[in-house]
Write a protein that holds these residues in place. Sequence first.
Motif, PDB file in Angstrom:
ATOM      1  N   ILE A 116       0.848  -1.189   0.000  1.00 45.96           N
ATOM      2  CA  ILE A 116       0.000   0.000   0.000  1.00 45.96           C
ATOM      3  C   ILE A 116       0.885   1.241   0.000  1.00 45.96           C
ATOM      4  O   ILE A 116       1.712   1.425   0.896  1.00 45.96           O
ATOM      5  N   GLU A 117       0.708   2.080  -1.003  1.00 44.71           N
ATOM      6  CA  GLU A 117       1.403   3.362  -1.051  1.00 44.71           C
ATOM      7  C   GLU A 117       0.502   4.426  -0.428  1.00 44.71           C
ATOM      8  O   GLU A 117      -0.696   4.475  -0.707  1.00 44.71           O
ATOM      9  N   ILE A 118       1.101   5.261   0.396  1.00 38.16           N
ATOM     10  CA  ILE A 118       0.335   6.306   1.078  1.00 38.16           C
ATOM     11  C   ILE A 118       0.948   7.666   0.769  1.00 38.16           C
ATOM     12  O   ILE A 118       2.166   7.847   0.854  1.00 38.16           O
ATOM     13  N   ASP A 119       0.105   8.600   0.414  1.00 36.84           N
ATOM     14  CA  ASP A 119       0.479  10.014   0.352  1.00 36.84           C
ATOM     15  C   ASP A 119      -0.027  10.663   1.629  1.00 36.84           C
ATOM     16  O   ASP A 119      -1.201  10.518   1.988  1.00 36.84           O
ATOM     17  N   CYS A 120       0.849  11.371   2.332  1.00 37.96           N
ATOM     18  CA  CYS A 120       0.483  11.977   3.613  1.00 37.96           C
ATOM     19  C   CYS A 120       0.235  13.471   3.474  1.00 37.96           C
ATOM     20  O   CYS A 120       0.817  14.143   2.604  1.00 37.96           O
ATOM     21  N   VAL A 121      -0.615  13.974   4.345  1.00 30.74           N
ATOM     22  CA  VAL A 121      -0.801  15.414   4.446  1.00 30.74           C
ATOM     23  C   VAL A 121       0.519  16.029   4.904  1.00 30.74           C
ATOM     24  O   VAL A 121       1.231  15.460   5.742  1.00 30.74           O
ATOM     25  N   ARG A 122       0.838  17.172   4.344  1.00 30.56           N
ATOM     26  CA  ARG A 122       2.110  17.825   4.664  1.00 30.56           C
ATOM     27  C   ARG A 122       2.276  17.975   6.179  1.00 30.56           C
ATOM     28  O   ARG A 122       1.389  18.473   6.873  1.00 30.56           O
ATOM     29  N   GLY A 123       3.432  17.532   6.675  1.00 32.65           N
ATOM     30  CA  GLY A 123       3.766  17.679   8.085  1.00 32.65           C
ATOM     31  C   GLY A 123       3.182  16.620   8.993  1.00 32.65           C
ATOM     32  O   GLY A 123       3.392  16.670  10.217  1.00 32.65           O
ATOM     33  N   ARG A 124       2.494  15.603   8.428  1.00 36.00           N
ATOM     34  CA  ARG A 124       1.828  14.622   9.293  1.00 36.00           C
ATOM     35  C   ARG A 124       2.315  13.195   9.042  1.00 36.00           C
ATOM     36  O   ARG A 124       1.724  12.238   9.528  1.00 36.00           O
ATOM     37  N   LEU A 125       3.389  13.056   8.293  1.00 31.45           N
ATOM     38  CA  LEU A 125       3.890  11.723   7.968  1.00 31.45           C
ATOM     39  C   LEU A 125       4.232  10.932   9.229  1.00 31.45           C
ATOM     40  O   LEU A 125       3.816   9.778   9.384  1.00 31.45           O
ATOM     41  N   HIS A 126       4.968  11.517  10.131  1.00 26.48           N
ATOM     42  CA  HIS A 126       5.388  10.781  11.321  1.00 26.48           C
ATOM     43  C   HIS A 126       4.215  10.518  12.255  1.00 26.48           C
ATOM     44  O   HIS A 126       4.191   9.496  12.962  1.00 26.48           O
ATOM     45  N   GLU A 127       3.231  11.391  12.239  1.00 28.88           N
ATOM     46  CA  GLU A 127       2.016  11.144  13.014  1.00 28.88           C
ATOM     47  C   GLU A 127       1.288   9.910  12.491  1.00 28.88           C
ATOM     48  O   GLU A 127       0.810   9.068  13.268  1.00 28.88           O
ATOM     49  N   VAL A 128       1.223   9.780  11.180  1.00 29.24           N
ATOM     50  CA  VAL A 128       0.596   8.605  10.576  1.00 29.24           C
ATOM     51  C   VAL A 128       1.360   7.341  10.952  1.00 29.24           C
ATOM     52  O   VAL A 128       0.771   6.327  11.343  1.00 29.24           O
ATOM     53  N   CYS A 129       2.693   7.393  10.864  1.00 30.75           N
ATOM     54  CA  CYS A 129       3.507   6.231  11.215  1.00 30.75           C
ATOM     55  C   CYS A 129       3.288   5.820  12.665  1.00 30.75           C
ATOM     56  O   CYS A 129       3.184   4.620  12.978  1.00 30.75           O
ATOM     57  N   ARG A 169       5.421   8.309  -3.586  1.00 29.94           N
ATOM     58  CA  ARG A 169       4.705   7.890  -2.388  1.00 29.94           C
ATOM     59  C   ARG A 169       5.500   8.381  -1.186  1.00 29.94           C
ATOM     60  O   ARG A 169       6.725   8.518  -1.251  1.00 29.94           O
ATOM     61  N   ASP A 170       4.793   8.685  -0.092  1.00 30.33           N
ATOM     62  CA  ASP A 170       5.488   9.033   1.147  1.00 30.33           C
ATOM     63  C   ASP A 170       5.818   7.790   1.959  1.00 30.33           C
ATOM     64  O   ASP A 170       6.912   7.666   2.509  1.00 30.33           O
ATOM     65  N   LEU A 171       4.847   6.878   2.012  1.00 26.87           N
ATOM     66  CA  LEU A 171       5.025   5.645   2.772  1.00 26.87           C
ATOM     67  C   LEU A 171       4.699   4.446   1.894  1.00 26.87           C
ATOM     68  O   LEU A 171       3.807   4.502   1.043  1.00 26.87           O
ATOM     69  N   LEU A 172       5.421   3.361   2.118  1.00 23.76           N
ATOM     70  CA  LEU A 172       5.119   2.092   1.471  1.00 23.76           C
ATOM     71  C   LEU A 172       4.910   1.065   2.575  1.00 23.76           C
ATOM     72  O   LEU A 172       5.807   0.807   3.378  1.00 23.76           O
ATOM     73  N   LEU A 173       3.700   0.511   2.640  1.00 20.74           N
ATOM     74  CA  LEU A 173       3.343  -0.457   3.662  1.00 20.74           C
ATOM     75  C   LEU A 173       3.250  -1.852   3.061  1.00 20.74           C
ATOM     76  O   LEU A 173       2.848  -2.022   1.912  1.00 20.74           O
ATOM     77  N   THR A 174       3.607  -2.847   3.854  1.00 19.38           N
ATOM     78  CA  THR A 174       3.345  -4.244   3.524  1.00 19.38           C
ATOM     79  C   THR A 174       2.409  -4.786   4.589  1.00 19.38           C
ATOM     80  O   THR A 174       2.704  -4.697   5.783  1.00 19.38           O
ATOM     81  N   VAL A 175       1.270  -5.331   4.172  1.00 17.49           N
ATOM     82  CA  VAL A 175       0.267  -5.802   5.112  1.00 17.49           C
ATOM     83  C   VAL A 175      -0.137  -7.223   4.753  1.00 17.49           C
ATOM     84  O   VAL A 175      -0.162  -7.602   3.582  1.00 17.49           O
ATOM     85  N   GLY A 215      -9.324   6.494   7.219  1.00 22.82           N
ATOM     86  CA  GLY A 215      -9.902   7.192   8.360  1.00 22.82           C
ATOM     87  C   GLY A 215      -8.896   8.023   9.138  1.00 22.82           C
ATOM     88  O   GLY A 215      -9.284   8.765  10.044  1.00 22.82           O
ATOM     89  N   LEU A 216      -7.602   7.918   8.790  1.00 20.46           N
ATOM     90  CA  LEU A 216      -6.587   8.719   9.472  1.00 20.46           C
ATOM     91  C   LEU A 216      -6.507  10.095   8.830  1.00 20.46           C
ATOM     92  O   LEU A 216      -6.347  10.216   7.615  1.00 20.46           O
ATOM     93  N   GLU A 217      -6.573  11.131   9.642  1.00 25.60           N
ATOM     94  CA  GLU A 217      -6.607  12.496   9.110  1.00 25.60           C
ATOM     95  C   GLU A 217      -5.329  12.868   8.371  1.00 25.60           C
ATOM     96  O   GLU A 217      -5.352  13.704   7.482  1.00 25.60           O
ATOM     97  N   GLY A 218      -4.220  12.247   8.716  1.00 25.72           N
ATOM     98  CA  GLY A 218      -2.965  12.574   8.050  1.00 25.72           C
ATOM     99  C   GLY A 218      -2.765  11.879   6.721  1.00 25.72           C
ATOM    100  O   GLY A 218      -1.771  12.133   6.034  1.00 25.72           O
ATOM    101  N   VAL A 219      -3.697  10.995   6.335  1.00 22.34           N
ATOM    102  CA  VAL A 219      -3.584  10.269   5.070  1.00 22.34           C
ATOM    103  C   VAL A 219      -4.338  11.024   3.990  1.00 22.34           C
ATOM    104  O   VAL A 219      -5.548  11.260   4.106  1.00 22.34           O
ATOM    105  N   ALA A 220      -3.629  11.384   2.903  1.00 17.44           N
ATOM    106  CA  ALA A 220      -4.261  12.115   1.802  1.00 17.44           C
ATOM    107  C   ALA A 220      -4.766  11.175   0.712  1.00 17.44           C
ATOM    108  O   ALA A 220      -5.801  11.441   0.083  1.00 17.44           O
TER     109      ALA A 220
END
Length: 363
Positions: free
Chosen positions: A71-84, A103-109, A127-132
């Motif tokens: 899963i590739e995730i694009d994060c809201v600016r300044g909230r990447l570490h909050e999402v992690c 992508r900002d984050l690459l997840l393996t699930v 549902g996470l506010e920091g995920v765009a």
Amino acid sequence: MADAVLDEVDYLLITALQHAPRADWRKVGAFVGVDATTAARRWARLTGEGLAWLSCHPSPAVMGDLVVAFIEIDCVRGRLHEVCEQLADDAPLFNIEHATGARDLLLTVVLRSRAHLARYVGFRLDGLEGVAATRTQVATALHTEGSRWRLDRLHGVPQGTSRQPERAPAPAAALGEADRELIMLLARDVRQSVDRLARGSGLSSTTVRRRLARLDAARAISYRCEAARSVSGWPVSATLWGTVPAADTTRVVAQLSGMRETRLCASLSGPCNLMTTVWLRSVDDVQPFEASLVQRIPGLEVKDRSLTLWQLKHAGQVLDPDGRLLRSVPLSDRWDDSDAGAAEAALLERLRTPRRQDTQPRT
């Protein structure tokens, strides 16, 4: 903290434990060239400083019809570490990588079904506010993965465990609940004794020993002995997405899976039907490696590539930016998030009710 340096004995010790994670210290020390006390003391130092660790999880081959997805995730600016931070304790989340590129984050699930994956992406991640935005690819086949990767500092391997490559595995069978519980208990400390496992599981030592032998014979447990990326000798992780004609897939994945640098090779459900993750010695090696790869493997076209900046979670282990172990999160496909479940239930209730149609004539 000062930069850590491993010597050759440390690398030999890690390699020995990659091949034989539960071998006794006398056998490990014999292959490393030190006595058992020295081997145990060195390992205690490495683990205490977060420079190396052992872990285990059920092998993908015996986990049934599970779904592995990237899963590739694009994060809201300044909230990447909050999402992690919010995602770090999700039990089905195998990897979290802060990556370069599109992508900002690459997840393996790893989840039990496509329905669970849909819930995780649609209600947990979205549902996470920091995920765009999110983009999901399902692995249609997992050809090789990191538990098979070795430092290869030894010419022989310690005896007395299931990790001897010359022995063919017994036929795999689906894991029972008791098997899963035993593996979860073992994951807390891979080298714990059979007697300690028996006390924790409520089983007899004889039963635990017999069950472990059966699981090992079937390669039902994937063991990992890892070193912090900064001291591993392979500090750069690159992921490549490519395409290959369907008729050439078997040949191409065999070549990729057999390469020294390859940590992961998977077929994907999307427009790029192949993904591979490689470990390299230097960032300078990335472009030459890709050029060599395309030249050596006819039919493979690399469409995208990414470098890992920080592997925040790796095979269930939470790591610092240098790859040192901070803590472990037990891996499990048995994910059940109450908030995501409630959101899904509310949507299903709305879907049961037909939407009102505007029956008034238009003027």
